[in-house]
Design an enzyme around this catalytic site. Sequence first.
Site, PDB file in Angstrom:
ATOM      1  CG  PHE A  57      -2.046   0.934   1.197  1.00  0.00           C
ATOM      2  CD1 PHE A  57      -3.195   0.630   0.479  1.00  0.00           C
ATOM      3  CD2 PHE A  57      -1.996   2.138   1.882  1.00  0.00           C
ATOM      4  CE1 PHE A  57      -4.266   1.512   0.442  1.00  0.00           C
ATOM      5  CE2 PHE A  57      -3.056   3.026   1.846  1.00  0.00           C
ATOM      6  CZ  PHE A  57      -4.195   2.711   1.122  1.00  0.00           C
ATOM      7  CD  GLU A  58       2.180   1.446   3.691  1.00  0.00           C
ATOM      8  OE1 GLU A  58       2.485   0.254   3.530  1.00  0.00           O
ATOM      9  OE2 GLU A  58       1.096   1.805   4.173  1.00  0.00           O
ATOM     10  CB  VAL A  81      -1.172  -8.220  -2.287  1.00  0.00           C
ATOM     11  CG1 VAL A  81      -2.355  -8.059  -1.333  1.00  0.00           C
ATOM     12  CG2 VAL A  81      -0.431  -6.901  -2.424  1.00  0.00           C
ATOM     13  CB  ILE A  82      -0.792 -13.702  -0.093  1.00  0.00           C
ATOM     14  CG1 ILE A  82       0.628 -13.674  -0.676  1.00  0.00           C
ATOM     15  CG2 ILE A  82      -1.365 -15.116  -0.128  1.00  0.00           C
ATOM     16  CD1 ILE A  82       1.644 -14.449   0.142  1.00  0.00           C
ATOM     17  CB  THR A  86      -5.112  -9.522   3.805  1.00  0.00           C
ATOM     18  OG1 THR A  86      -5.731  -8.280   4.144  1.00  0.00           O
ATOM     19  CG2 THR A  86      -4.931  -9.595   2.312  1.00  0.00           C
ATOM     20  CG  HIS A  88      -6.870  -4.919   4.191  1.00  0.00           C
ATOM     21  ND1 HIS A  88      -6.641  -5.590   5.359  1.00  0.00           N
ATOM     22  CD2 HIS A  88      -5.725  -4.247   3.938  1.00  0.00           C
ATOM     23  CE1 HIS A  88      -5.414  -5.336   5.792  1.00  0.00           C
ATOM     24  NE2 HIS A  88      -4.840  -4.536   4.938  1.00  0.00           N
TER      25      HIS A  88
HETATM   26  N1  INI Z   1       0.729  -5.595   2.410  1.00  0.00           N
HETATM   27  C1  INI Z   1       1.297  -6.353   1.447  1.00  0.00           C
HETATM   28  O1  INI Z   1       2.223  -5.903   0.783  1.00  0.00           O
HETATM   29  N2  INI Z   1       0.838  -7.596   1.217  1.00  0.00           N
HETATM   30  C2  INI Z   1      -0.200  -8.159   1.933  1.00  0.00           C
HETATM   31  O2  INI Z   1      -0.558  -9.331   1.649  1.00  0.00           O
HETATM   32  C3  INI Z   1      -0.779  -7.380   2.951  1.00  0.00           C
HETATM   33  N3  INI Z   1      -1.837  -7.935   3.766  1.00  0.00           N
HETATM   34  O3  INI Z   1      -1.989  -9.155   3.804  1.00  0.00           O
HETATM   35  O4  INI Z   1      -2.552  -7.190   4.462  1.00  0.00           O
HETATM   36  C4  INI Z   1      -0.298  -6.076   3.177  1.00  0.00           C
HETATM   37  N4  INI Z   1      -0.853  -5.275   4.133  1.00  0.00           N
HETATM   38  C5  INI Z   1      -0.176  -4.102   4.629  1.00  0.00           C
HETATM   39  C6  INI Z   1      -0.443  -2.876   3.784  1.00  0.00           C
HETATM   40  O5  INI Z   1       0.279  -2.929   2.568  1.00  0.00           O
HETATM   41  C7  INI Z   1       0.007  -1.610   4.525  1.00  0.00           C
HETATM   42  O6  INI Z   1       1.378  -1.694   4.815  1.00  0.00           O
HETATM   43  C8  INI Z   1      -0.771  -1.364   5.815  1.00  0.00           C
HETATM   44  O7  INI Z   1      -2.167  -1.422   5.593  1.00  0.00           O
HETATM   45  C9  INI Z   1      -0.410   0.036   6.404  1.00  0.00           C
HETATM   46  O8  INI Z   1      -0.826   1.075   5.512  1.00  0.00           O
END
Ligand code: INI
Length: 158
Positions: A57-58, A81-82, A86, A88
């Site tokens: 997300f970042e 991202v799996i 999750t 979300h």
């Molecule tokens: N971020 C990922 O890169 N992959 C994932 O599978 C994942 N899951 O499973 O939630 C994930 N979550 C974290 C997200 O990217 C952010 O870092 C977090 O929401 C803070 O903003």
Amino acid sequence: MPIYEGDFSPPSGRFAIVVSRFNALVTEALLAGCLDAFKRHGVDDGRLDVYWVPGSFEVPLIARKLAEAGGHAAVVCLGCVIRGETGHYDHVAGQAAGGVLQAALTTGVPVIFGVLTTETVEQALNRAGLKAGNKGGEAAMAAIEMVNLLAKLPGPKP
Ligand code: INI
């Protein structure tokens, strides 16, 4: 009829790699594949800058900042991202993809989407160097191809 395409000859300039720590077992393998592909195509470590972020997300914010700054010929984004892990998934995966595209379109700098979006850990590992190639390496190749294609377009050179 002129046909334009990017080749894989060694491009000039620096390249940035933005990589997510989340699912690091997979993303470290993506990064290794990415660095290896750059090296095999004439871009050694001295021309690569690696930026770690917490999660996929970042990735877009840092990618966009780097693309705006203008110090890199392209920005490669790596993450994993799996869905199985999750609730979300759709938000993280969708926003990562949209943000990466937006970073490229608003800056004119190639920003490459090397974020795996899979159903299972096994699928992710397979695409990070096991049975199905290494998406990190493919992302490096896409960056080189795009930089070389952009150099052939009309208009001012970056
Ligand atoms: N971020 C990922 O890169 N992959 C994932 O599978 C994942 N899951 O499973 O939630 C994930 N979550 C974290 C997200 O990217 C952010 O870092 C977090 O929401 C803070 O903003």
